[in-house]
Structure formats: C-alpha cells, structure tokens
Design a protein around this motif. Structure first.
Motif, PDB file in Angstrom:
ATOM      1  N   GLY A 159       0.782  -1.228   0.000  1.00 48.97           N
ATOM      2  CA  GLY A 159       0.000   0.000   0.000  1.00 48.97           C
ATOM      3  C   GLY A 159       0.805   1.264   0.000  1.00 48.97           C
ATOM      4  N   LYS A 160       2.151   1.157  -0.021  1.00 52.05           N
ATOM      5  CA  LYS A 160       2.977   2.363   0.056  1.00 52.05           C
ATOM      6  C   LYS A 160       3.769   2.621  -1.207  1.00 52.05           C
ATOM      7  CE  LYS A 160       3.619   2.333   5.057  1.00 52.05           C
ATOM      8  NZ  LYS A 160       4.603   2.321   6.157  1.00 52.05           N
ATOM      9  N   ILE A 161       3.613   1.779  -2.211  1.00 50.29           N
ATOM     10  CA  ILE A 161       4.374   1.982  -3.435  1.00 50.29           C
ATOM     11  C   ILE A 161       3.889   3.247  -4.119  1.00 50.29           C
ATOM     12  CG2 ILE A 161       4.868   1.063  -5.724  1.00 50.29           C
ATOM     13  CD1 ILE A 161       4.801  -1.694  -4.549  1.00 50.29           C
ATOM     14  N   ASP A 162       4.805   4.125  -4.401  1.00 45.06           N
ATOM     15  CA  ASP A 162       4.486   5.391  -5.063  1.00 45.06           C
ATOM     16  C   ASP A 162       4.402   5.155  -6.563  1.00 45.06           C
ATOM     17  OD1 ASP A 162       4.357   7.911  -6.131  1.00 45.06           O
ATOM     18  OD2 ASP A 162       5.740   8.773  -4.670  1.00 45.06           O
ATOM     19  N   VAL A 163       3.169   5.051  -7.066  1.00 39.40           N
ATOM     20  CA  VAL A 163       2.981   4.708  -8.472  1.00 39.40           C
ATOM     21  C   VAL A 163       3.567   5.761  -9.387  1.00 39.40           C
ATOM     22  CG1 VAL A 163       1.255   4.118 -10.207  1.00 39.40           C
ATOM     23  CG2 VAL A 163       0.876   3.495  -7.824  1.00 39.40           C
ATOM     24  N   GLU A 164       3.326   7.046  -9.059  1.00 34.85           N
ATOM     25  CA  GLU A 164       3.851   8.118  -9.909  1.00 34.85           C
ATOM     26  C   GLU A 164       5.372   8.081  -9.952  1.00 34.85           C
ATOM     27  OE1 GLU A 164       1.298   8.418  -8.039  1.00 34.85           O
ATOM     28  OE2 GLU A 164      -0.299   9.301  -9.234  1.00 34.85           O
ATOM     29  N   GLU A 165       5.998   7.728  -8.801  1.00 31.40           N
ATOM     30  CA  GLU A 165       7.466   7.660  -8.771  1.00 31.40           C
ATOM     31  C   GLU A 165       7.958   6.502  -9.621  1.00 31.40           C
ATOM     32  OE1 GLU A 165      11.104   9.080  -7.869  1.00 31.40           O
ATOM     33  OE2 GLU A 165       9.207   9.939  -7.192  1.00 31.40           O
ATOM     34  N   LEU A 166       7.249   5.372  -9.543  1.00 26.79           N
ATOM     35  CA  LEU A 166       7.651   4.212 -10.323  1.00 26.79           C
ATOM     36  C   LEU A 166       7.592   4.476 -11.820  1.00 26.79           C
ATOM     37  CD1 LEU A 166       6.035   1.127  -8.559  1.00 26.79           C
ATOM     38  CD2 LEU A 166       8.451   1.497  -8.998  1.00 26.79           C
ATOM     39  N   LYS A 182      -7.503  -2.262  -3.852  1.00 26.73           N
ATOM     40  CA  LYS A 182      -7.678  -2.200  -2.414  1.00 26.73           C
ATOM     41  C   LYS A 182      -6.520  -2.831  -1.654  1.00 26.73           C
ATOM     42  CE  LYS A 182     -11.734  -0.489  -3.260  1.00 26.73           C
ATOM     43  NZ  LYS A 182     -11.955   0.960  -3.151  1.00 26.73           N
ATOM     44  N   LEU A 183      -6.011  -3.957  -2.133  1.00 23.12           N
ATOM     45  CA  LEU A 183      -4.975  -4.695  -1.425  1.00 23.12           C
ATOM     46  C   LEU A 183      -3.685  -4.706  -2.231  1.00 23.12           C
ATOM     47  CD1 LEU A 183      -7.070  -7.757  -0.244  1.00 23.12           C
ATOM     48  CD2 LEU A 183      -6.436  -5.756   1.095  1.00 23.12           C
ATOM     49  N   GLY A 184      -2.607  -4.229  -1.647  1.00 26.39           N
ATOM     50  CA  GLY A 184      -1.328  -4.272  -2.325  1.00 26.39           C
ATOM     51  C   GLY A 184      -1.341  -3.546  -3.659  1.00 26.39           C
ATOM     52  N   ARG A 185      -0.457  -3.965  -4.542  1.00 33.42           N
ATOM     53  CA  ARG A 185      -0.363  -3.368  -5.863  1.00 33.42           C
ATOM     54  C   ARG A 185      -0.115  -4.449  -6.906  1.00 33.42           C
ATOM     55  NH1 ARG A 185      -2.642   1.444  -5.303  1.00 33.42           N
ATOM     56  NH2 ARG A 185      -1.514   2.837  -3.925  1.00 33.42           N
ATOM     57  N   VAL A 186      -0.696  -4.262  -8.074  1.00 34.71           N
ATOM     58  CA  VAL A 186      -0.341  -5.102  -9.217  1.00 34.71           C
ATOM     59  C   VAL A 186       0.799  -4.407  -9.947  1.00 34.71           C
ATOM     60  CG1 VAL A 186      -1.116  -6.067 -11.396  1.00 34.71           C
ATOM     61  CG2 VAL A 186      -2.680  -5.995  -9.448  1.00 34.71           C
ATOM     62  N   LEU A 187       1.917  -5.102 -10.061  1.00 34.31           N
ATOM     63  CA  LEU A 187       3.059  -4.540 -10.770  1.00 34.31           C
ATOM     64  C   LEU A 187       3.194  -5.237 -12.113  1.00 34.31           C
ATOM     65  CD1 LEU A 187       5.787  -4.184  -8.000  1.00 34.31           C
ATOM     66  CD2 LEU A 187       4.189  -2.475  -8.847  1.00 34.31           C
ATOM     67  N   SER A 188       3.227  -4.462 -13.153  1.00 33.64           N
ATOM     68  CA  SER A 188       3.383  -5.032 -14.489  1.00 33.64           C
ATOM     69  C   SER A 188       4.827  -5.486 -14.692  1.00 33.64           C
ATOM     70  CB  SER A 188       3.011  -4.003 -15.548  1.00 33.64           C
ATOM     71  OG  SER A 188       3.955  -2.953 -15.552  1.00 33.64           O
ATOM     72  N   LEU A 189       5.036  -6.317 -15.713  1.00 36.66           N
ATOM     73  CA  LEU A 189       6.394  -6.753 -16.032  1.00 36.66           C
ATOM     74  C   LEU A 189       7.268  -5.554 -16.368  1.00 36.66           C
ATOM     75  CD1 LEU A 189       5.589  -9.897 -18.205  1.00 36.66           C
ATOM     76  CD2 LEU A 189       6.259  -9.809 -15.790  1.00 36.66           C
ATOM     77  N   GLU A 190       6.660  -4.551 -16.987  1.00 31.73           N
ATOM     78  CA  GLU A 190       7.403  -3.346 -17.345  1.00 31.73           C
ATOM     79  C   GLU A 190       7.910  -2.636 -16.091  1.00 31.73           C
ATOM     80  OE1 GLU A 190       5.043  -0.280 -19.163  1.00 31.73           O
ATOM     81  OE2 GLU A 190       6.681   0.254 -20.513  1.00 31.73           O
ATOM     82  N   GLU A 191       7.068  -2.591 -15.052  1.00 34.29           N
ATOM     83  CA  GLU A 191       7.466  -1.933 -13.808  1.00 34.29           C
ATOM     84  C   GLU A 191       8.495  -2.750 -13.034  1.00 34.29           C
ATOM     85  OE1 GLU A 191       3.531   0.614 -12.619  1.00 34.29           O
ATOM     86  OE2 GLU A 191       3.427  -1.568 -12.497  1.00 34.29           O
ATOM     87  N   LEU A 192       8.346  -4.069 -13.054  1.00 39.77           N
ATOM     88  CA  LEU A 192       9.334  -4.919 -12.406  1.00 39.77           C
ATOM     89  C   LEU A 192      10.709  -4.750 -13.046  1.00 39.77           C
ATOM     90  CD1 LEU A 192       7.182  -8.161 -11.999  1.00 39.77           C
ATOM     91  CD2 LEU A 192       7.863  -6.572 -10.196  1.00 39.77           C
ATOM     92  N   GLU A 193      10.744  -4.617 -14.368  1.00 38.87           N
ATOM     93  CA  GLU A 193      12.007  -4.393 -15.066  1.00 38.87           C
ATOM     94  C   GLU A 193      12.557  -3.007 -14.756  1.00 38.87           C
ATOM     95  OE1 GLU A 193      14.006  -6.231 -16.951  1.00 38.87           O
ATOM     96  OE2 GLU A 193      12.799  -8.028 -16.616  1.00 38.87           O
ATOM     97  N   LEU A 194      11.662  -2.036 -14.600  1.00 44.27           N
ATOM     98  CA  LEU A 194      12.098  -0.680 -14.252  1.00 44.27           C
ATOM     99  C   LEU A 194      12.799  -0.664 -12.905  1.00 44.27           C
ATOM    100  CD1 LEU A 194      12.141   2.400 -14.692  1.00 44.27           C
ATOM    101  CD2 LEU A 194       9.894   2.490 -13.614  1.00 44.27           C
TER     102      LEU A 194
END
Length: 773
Positions: free
Chosen positions: A117-124, A145-157
C-alpha cells in the motif's frame, strides 16, 4: 497473449444491443475497475470496433497475462464475456544479496516503498512518456484495495534502477534478477543481487586546462579522487557518471566563452583501480562584442543591465552574466506585476573575430492580477492561518516581491518543512496561485539533549503543540533536567488575538542554573502582549512576576555573590520593539534583525528590586551577490546598560551582563570578558556591555551543513571610561553549523587574543545544541 473469438466471425451487426457484460477469471483486479475501463456499456449498441478498442485498452494497462472475449447472442441481444488472467497482487518487495547498499538506502535510491500500500505509483512510472495508456494504468493502481499489481514493465524498471544505484557506487558488474513468490493469496517480489567486485578511482589528472585550475573543474564533477581530508579512501568509479561529468565540464567551458572547447577522457585500469585522464582543448575564448536590449518600455537599459556587465572581467562572453541580466529583467517586471514577461536571447557568433553579439528581446506582456488563491497540503492547518500571512490577495496586482514576502512569513511560522507559491496561468492577465505546504509534526512528545557552556549537558522531556488545533496557537509543557540545569515550564500563545496581528503569551516556569560557586533559581509567571504594527515591525509590552533565590554559595565565592544569598521578589515591566527582515529564521542569508528591549523592576506587590535595563541589538546578514560564491556574512552588535535607582545601590547579580562565552565573545569562559573579583577571579557581571561580532558562513552541503570563520570583540564593564580598545577582549576561530530537523548544532574552536585571570587557556571549544542565539 489474448484471443478474440467469435468477434472475428461476426464483423458486422445491425442494431444489436449489449444486454450483459461478464468478467471471469479475475483474482486481483476488481471487476468494477475492469468494467470502468470499458467503453462498451450495458444498454449501448454493440460495436466490434469498440470491443477491439476495449481489449487494447485493458492490455495496455500491463496487469493481465491473457485476455479473451466471447460474444453470445440471444433474441437479438448480446452478452460479452471477458475471460482474463490477471497478474498477482504484490504486497512486499525484498532485496537479497545486497551488502554494499542497505535495503532502506536502496529503497530511497530507486524511489519506491517496499511495504503493501505504500508503493508510489507516480514515482515508479517516472521516465514513461505521458499517454492515455499510462493514465489508465495509474487509475487502476489507485483503485486497487490490497497491495499493488506490478506489471512486467514496472518490475524491469525497478531492476534497472537497482543496477543504476550500484553503477554509481562503483559496482559496474552487478547482476540483478527477480522472482515472484506467492504467499497467503498475495505475492512478494524478491530481487536477487550479485554485487560483483567494486571499481574505484585512484587518480584524476587534467591535461590542457589553462584558464581554470584543476580544483575548479573537480568541483563540477561527481566523480572524485581519493582524499584523506574528505574521508574518501576508495571513491566509486562509474563510467556512466564520468560521461555526465565530462559533459558538465564541456558545458562549463562553453558557458565561459570557450565555444570551441572539446573535452575527452581515457581510463587506465590497474585491477580495481581506475586512473582517469581528462584532456581539455580549450580553444580561443570569445568576447562579448555588444549587448542590446529591445522591447523594454517600462525599464531602461541601465536599469536592466545595472552594473552586472562591469563585473565581467575581461569582457569575455559568459552565459552566466547574460542569464543574470535576463533574471534581473524578469525580477524588475515581476515587481510591478508583469509576471508573464518573456526575455529571449538572440546570439550572433563570429568564429573569425571570436566575438559574440547578444540581443535581448523583451516581450513585456501585461500586468497579471490574482484570481484565486488555493491553499494545498495543509492537512492540519486551517486555511485562515496561512491566508492571514499572505501579502497579496484575490483581485490585486500580482507583485513578485509580495509573493516572496508571503512565502517567508508562512515559513517563519515554524509549522512547515517547505513552502512554495506557484502561479497557475489561466486567462491572459488573471492567474490563480497555489500555496503548497509540507507540514511539520508540530504536535509531539519529544525526548532529547541540549548543551551549552552555561547549562552544560541537559536532558528534556517536552509535550509541545505548535499550530494547536490548526489555529496557529502554540501550547506546550516541558521538563528539562541536567547536572547544572533545570527548566520546567507551561506556556500558551494565542496568535492573532481578536483577528488582528496580536499575540498573547502566558508562561509559568521554574528554572535553576548551577554556576561554579552558586545556584540561582527563578519561579515566575510572564505575560506578554505583542503586536505587529507594520510589515517588518513588532512591539511588545508585558509583565514578569518572579521569586528569585540564591543558594549553595561557596565560602570561597566573591563577596558580590555572597551578598545575593537568600530570596527576593522581582516585579518587572517589559517593553520592546523589533524589526525583522530576515529571509529565514533558522539560517538567514539576507536581511536584518534589530531589537530594543527595556525592562524596569518596580517595588510593587512585594517587589524589592529597583533597576532599569536597556539592550539594543542588531544583526545583519549579507549574501555574496558579486561573485555568487554562496558566502554569507553575519554582523552582530549589542550594547546594554543596567542601572539601579531609588534606594537600591546595586543591580541584582542575575540581571547583570556576563560577557564571554557561547553567545557573546567566543574563546572565553562564561563571563570572563567582563569584571572579575580580584580575590577569587570569579566573574561578577557588569552594568554595561558592548559586543561586536563578524562571522562568515559557507554552505558545504546544500542548506544543511555550513563552515564558518568568525571574530568577536567587546567588553563588559561598570564604567564608560573602561571601554577603550586596549581593554577589549577578542576571540577568533572556525566552526561548523549543522541544521537538523530536530535542532541546530554549532561547534566552534575559538582562540582568545588576551588571557585573563581564571581563564588562561589559549583556546576553547564551544558546542551548542538546541539554539544559536
């Protein structure tokens, strides 16, 4: 991958209506989020093209492993079935194998939080080109609502940012991989880091630089050579960073008129060591042939250029000088409301004559008026607390000077970490302004330490509420104890009493200071009424009711001290006036603070003291604007008089001036730059004081760490005839200033110019934790 079945078989339809939309297979992304991204709606006409767009829109979010859409028809009505396989929710990010960079430091360097719940999406997503796809992705992230879905693109970032962090630390061979680990219905991402062997800078050599010394060029670089003084024993080597440094040096040369300068580098490897050679081909230095200003109707050429060109030694072309003139023009126009003024630069370079002709074209625009002012970021503070400090209002001309003054006033309230006032252009001559605040934690329970020469080391427990209930009021209770010091107090300040710039402050206190040969205790109540009567001016009047007790007096103490034994009652009337133009109350860079304080002890309500006391103090802060070095000159002067009246023949000991110490003349112990008892060499205070001080501060790191050199001089005496130059006590030295979020710290090494009885050491270290003055 996604499939579009049935849709390929029916490419054309007549007035078919969507009766139902079903989402199947989603485990993590809520159904309402998915349907919210669809343009196809229940009750709307079915369109194959629209469905195709919906599929593309869902796929662009990056949160689905596969997408399938089925179409079913019944009685001319259509049901769309979206079968999806979404990516898992990530509740945590972990790092394994990182030794050089701690996990919390990695977190900061790559700009993410690692808890659910603390991942800064705009920063990512910094670095991604703004697009509808990105906005859709952000919208999904905000609704989960729960956690975050991270795309493969974001994981690579994230992976790339980890690598870049290690590159800058001198680990060019770092390897980073990751895996998604399912756990309790959600997942975590584990990044595995193989740091590899570090590479570090062994030496940096400049070749060909004639106009600028090597040290000046090193100041431009992030890559540094080893240095014992700077505690750089193995500075990291990064070719990526070095390339950026080379570009900085080349840009610097061109900005200084070396328009044909070329900078290259070579690196010699010796195991993990890297010896860097930087070759500079300076070429000719171009001169400024002429400077013209066009389009200026409100300000003359001389007002815009002022004496900036005169400071340009050698009349060389320097972009810094041109930029200063442009900024000066903008400041001038902004001061009369022309915030939308534009100044363009047209340069004609003559490679044969090696000269540059510059023409500044001023597009004055028209005056800008304030439409609406929005206060943002004030989660605790009420709007009116901020608005009453503003010096510009809706409907008025937008004056840059008043905007800057408003910013200073808001910051100096002490409730905010940062304050900015940003224009929001709307119509041609009507703009909105956003006042953006980052609030401090003004309500707090704190435990800490304080130290100075008089009180020594002391601990404190404080419950303080600045900005009480968001009103700007200040309420506090504190308990401070040390081996030589006690200060317990209860206070409240009512700000803007009766909605006017009036402060009412009441404080109840019990204080004790143990000096070498005696102890003084004060228990009392103060009540102060202050009013701001002009922009920089404030006056106050108040009263102080105290019980003063002297005890633990040493038999070897001075007779002046021994005669103070016992308890007395003090009743004082307090008056004062202040003018404060400082730009920052913590570490001013410009402006001044002038105060005149007058107190009179009166024999009423049991009071048995009679004296008049006057102290005039002035501090001036001047920032180097000639060479723009960042140096700040602080000048301070204080003169004070205290005299008894009526039947009283002496001034109470604790009302006298003790010159010498942390806050007066450094290099001396407390009070030893004033009168001393001839038998015991104890300081006994004076009835007159004169203190002059000059200090030069230089920012070593941003606005947090400063280096300083200083010179203090002055005297405490009982007779005016004693104030002769040969009698003055002086101290000089160097120190550091560290502005922390908790309290400022000052450390000085001072040398006295004249030894005195009882204080014969050549030097003294002055350490102050908690406040400077």
């Amino acid at each position: 991958m996604w499939l579009l079945l049935s849709l390929l078989l029916f490419t054309f339809s007549f007035s078919q209506v969507i009766d139902r939309i079903t989402i199947e297979g989603n485990r993590y992304v809520p159904e309402d989020v998915i349907t919210g991204l669809l343009k196809s709606r229940v009750g709307s006409e079915y369109s194959p093209d629209l469905v195709r767009e919906d599929i593309e829109r869902l796929w662009r979010t990056g949160f689905f492993e596969s997408l399938e859409v089925y179409k079913e028809e019944k009685n001319g009505r259509v049901e769309l079935i979206y079968k999806v396989k979404d990516l898992p929710v990530i509740y945590k990010i972990e790092f394994v194998g990182n030794k050089k960079i701690k996990s919390e430091d990695l977190e900061k360097k790559i700009g993410i939080e690692t808890e659910v719940g603390k991942i800064d999406v705009e920063e990512l997503t910094k670095g991604f080109t703004s697009s509808p796809a990105l906005e859709e992705k952000l919208e999904v992230q905000r609704k989960l609502k729960l956690g975050r879905v991270l795309s493969l693109e974001e994981l690579e970032l994230i992976k790339r940012r980890i690598q870049q962090a290690y590159f800058k630390e001198g680990y060019p061979n770092v390897e980073v991989s990751y895996e998604i680990v399912p756990k309790k219905g959600a997942s975590k991402v584990v990044y595995y880091i193989k740091e590899g062997e570090p590479e570090y800078v062994s030496s940096i050599t400049f070749i060909g630089n004639k106009a600028f010394r090597s040290g000046r060029l090193l100041d431009l670089m992030e890559t540094k050579p080893p240095s014992l003084i700077a505690f750089r024993f193995k500075p990291p080597y990064s070719e990526e960073v070095l390339k950026e440094d080379i570009k900085k040096i080349e840009d610097f040369y061109r900005s200084e008129g070396f328009l044909e300068a070329k900078v290259s580098y070579s690196v010699k490897a010796e195991g993990p060591k890297r010896n860097i050679t930087i070759k500079i081909e300076e070429g000719p230095r171009y001169k400024l042939k002429s400077l013209k200003v066009e389009g200026n109707n409100y300000f003359s050429y001389s007002e815009i250029v002022q004496n900036i060109l005169k400071k340009n030694k050698g009349n060389f072309y320097r972009s810094e000088v041109i930029d200063k003139i442009i900024q000066n023009a903008k400041d001038l126009y902004s001061s009369i409301g022309f915030l939308n003024v534009e100044v363009s630069k047209d340069e004609k370079v003559d490679p044969r004559e090696k000269v540059v002709e510059v023409t500044l074209k001023v597009n004055e625009g028209e005056p800008v008026y304030v439409d609406q002012i929005h206060i943002k970021g004030n989660y605790e503070t009420r709007d009116y607390v901020v608005r009453r400090e503003l010096r510009f209002q809706e409907g008025e001309l937008a004056n840059q000077g008043e905007i800057e003054r408003s910013k200073t006033r808001i910051f100096n309230l002490g409730y905010y970490q940062d304050v900015s006032i940003e224009p929001v252009p709307k119509e041609r001559n009507k703009w909105d302004f956003d006042v953006r605040l980052i609030e401090r934690f003004t309500g707090q329970f704190s435990i800490g330490l304080g130290y100075n020469q008089v009180t020594k080391l002391s601990g404190f427990v404080s419950v303080r509420k600045g900005n009480f209930l968001g009103t700007g009021d200040i309420a506090g209770i504190s308990v401070s104890y040390g081996s030589y010091y006690k200060d317990n107090s209860l206070s409240y300040t009512k700000k803007w009493f009766l909605n006017k710039p009036i402060d009412l402050t009441g404080s109840l206190y019990d204080r004790r200071i143990d000096y070498t040969t005696y102890t003084v205790e004060r228990t009392g109540l103060d009540f102060i009424f202050s009013r701001e009567f002009a922009e920089y001016w404030k006056a106050y009047v108040g009263t102080s009711v105290q019980r003063v007790r002297y005890s633990n007096i040493s038999p070897n103490a001075s007779p002046v001290i021994q005669q103070e034994a016992g308890t007395r009652q003090s009743r004082k009337l307090l008056f004062g006036i202040q003018r404060d133009t400082r730009d920052n109350y913590l570490m001013p860079t410009k402006g001044a603070l002038t105060t005149l304080d007058y107190s009179v002890a009166v024999p009423v309500l049991g009071g048995n003291e009679r004296f008049n006391k006057v102290v005039l103090s002035h501090q001036q802060f001047i920032k180097d604007s000639i060479f723009d070095t960042g140096l700040i000159l602080a000048l301070r002067g204080t003169v004070g008089f205290v005299e008894p009246y009526g039947s009283n023949k002496t001034v109470p000991l604790d009302e006298r001036f003790f010159v010498g110490g942390d806050f007066t003349i450094r290099g001396y112990k407390y009070g030893y730059a004033g009168p001393l008892d001839p038998n015991t060499n104890d300081p006994v205070g004076s009835t007159k004081e004169l203190i002059l001080s000059a200090e030069l501060n230089y920012p070593l790191y941003k606005n947090v760490l400063y280096g300083a050199i200083f010179y203090d001089t002055g005297l405490g005496a009982n007779n005016l005839k004693d104030f002769k130059l040969q009698n003055f006590r002086s101290g000089f030295g160097a120190g550091i200033r560290f502005i922390t979020p908790f309290a400022p710290i000052k450390l000085d090494l001072a040398f006295k110019t004249k030894k005195v009885p009882g204080d014969t050491s050549r030097s003294k270290i002055h350490f102050v934790l908690g406040f400077f003055f």
